[in-house]
Design a protein around this motif. Structure first.
Motif, PDB file in Angstrom:
ATOM      1  N   LEU A   1       1.590   5.891   7.938  1.00  0.00           N
ATOM      2  CA  LEU A   1       2.090   4.716   7.223  1.00  0.00           C
ATOM      3  C   LEU A   1       3.543   4.344   7.538  1.00  0.00           C
ATOM      4  CD1 LEU A   1       0.467   5.473   3.749  1.00  0.00           C
ATOM      5  CD2 LEU A   1      -0.288   3.790   5.444  1.00  0.00           C
TER       6      LEU A   1
ATOM      7  N   GLN B   1       2.320   1.860  -3.447  1.00  0.00           N
ATOM      8  CA  GLN B   1       1.329   2.468  -4.349  1.00  0.00           C
ATOM      9  C   GLN B   1       1.167   3.955  -4.037  1.00  0.00           C
ATOM     10  OE1 GLN B   1      -2.239   0.154  -3.919  1.00  0.00           O
ATOM     11  NE2 GLN B   1      -1.378  -1.622  -4.972  1.00  0.00           N
ATOM     12  N   TYR B   2       1.162   4.281  -2.764  1.00  0.00           N
ATOM     13  CA  TYR B   2       1.033   5.673  -2.346  1.00  0.00           C
ATOM     14  C   TYR B   2       2.225   6.502  -2.826  1.00  0.00           C
ATOM     15  CZ  TYR B   2       0.556   9.692   0.795  1.00  0.00           C
ATOM     16  OH  TYR B   2       0.453  10.947   1.313  1.00  0.00           O
TER      17      TYR B   2
ATOM     18  N   GLU C   1       1.812   9.644  -5.235  1.00  0.00           N
ATOM     19  CA  GLU C   1       1.935  10.973  -4.630  1.00  0.00           C
ATOM     20  C   GLU C   1       3.360  11.510  -4.546  1.00  0.00           C
ATOM     21  OE1 GLU C   1      -0.719  12.812  -3.862  1.00  0.00           O
ATOM     22  OE2 GLU C   1      -2.010  11.162  -4.501  1.00  0.00           O
TER      23      GLU C   1
ATOM     24  N   SER D   1       0.827  -1.207   0.000  1.00  0.00           N
ATOM     25  CA  SER D   1       0.000   0.000   0.000  1.00  0.00           C
ATOM     26  C   SER D   1       0.859   1.254   0.000  1.00  0.00           C
ATOM     27  CB  SER D   1      -0.924   0.023   1.223  1.00  0.00           C
ATOM     28  OG  SER D   1      -1.831  -1.037   1.153  1.00  0.00           O
ATOM     29  N   TYR D   2       1.934   1.228   0.800  1.00  0.00           N
ATOM     30  CA  TYR D   2       2.800   2.402   0.835  1.00  0.00           C
ATOM     31  C   TYR D   2       3.503   2.596  -0.504  1.00  0.00           C
ATOM     32  CZ  TYR D   2       5.799   6.106   2.435  1.00  0.00           C
ATOM     33  OH  TYR D   2       6.416   7.330   2.564  1.00  0.00           O
TER      34      TYR D   2
ATOM     35  N   ARG E   1       0.230  11.301   4.196  1.00  0.00           N
ATOM     36  CA  ARG E   1      -0.078  10.072   4.928  1.00  0.00           C
ATOM     37  C   ARG E   1       1.150   9.428   5.565  1.00  0.00           C
ATOM     38  NH1 ARG E   1      -3.374   5.950   1.861  1.00  0.00           N
ATOM     39  NH2 ARG E   1      -3.582   5.142   3.971  1.00  0.00           N
ATOM     40  N   ASP E   2       2.317  10.032   5.440  1.00  0.00           N
ATOM     41  CA  ASP E   2       3.526   9.450   6.038  1.00  0.00           C
ATOM     42  C   ASP E   2       3.394   9.194   7.542  1.00  0.00           C
ATOM     43  OD1 ASP E   2       4.809   9.214   3.628  1.00  0.00           O
ATOM     44  OD2 ASP E   2       6.259  10.831   4.000  1.00  0.00           O
TER      45      ASP E   2
END
Length: 108
Positions: A87, A25-26, A30, A22-23, A83-84
């Motif tokens: 995550l 992909q983020y 971004e 997920s990270y 979102r760091d």
């Protein structure tokens, strides 16, 4: 004529192994696109360990002025993505700035 990089800016962060996909992909959605638009080049690296995953982003710049224009501040200051905090295991406190001494690709 393409410009050769003289500066590499290196960021490292780690996340739990169970949310690493997920990270990634983020980061791809971004973190990487702004670098692709501005830097001479960018690399995203991933190292999976038993309990955690490390991500390393390396961006290449023609000079310190170009990098400073992108960061809009001190280039060694970490610019966290929104979102760091949720995550990453911990927020990185620094980025590394290296002079590029050899810039060659390919096998001989």
């Amino acid at each position: 004529m393409p410009t050769n990089p003289s500066i590499a800016r290196i960021w490292r962060g780690r996340t739990r192994r169970d949310i690493a996909d997920s990270y990634e992909q983020y980061l791809r959605a971004e973190g990487i696109p702004p670098l692709e638009k501005t830097a001479l080049g960018v690399q995203l690296l991933r190292e999976d360990l038993d309990e955690e995953t490390w991500f390393t982003t390396i961006s290449y710049w023609s000079d310190m002025q170009a990098m400073t224009a992108f960061t809009k501040a001190e280039p060694t200051k970490v610019h966290h993505l929104d979102r760091d905090p949720e995550l990453l295991i911990e927020l990185p406190q620094r980025v590394e700035i290296h002079r590029v001494l050899v810039d060659r690709y390919g096998m001989r």
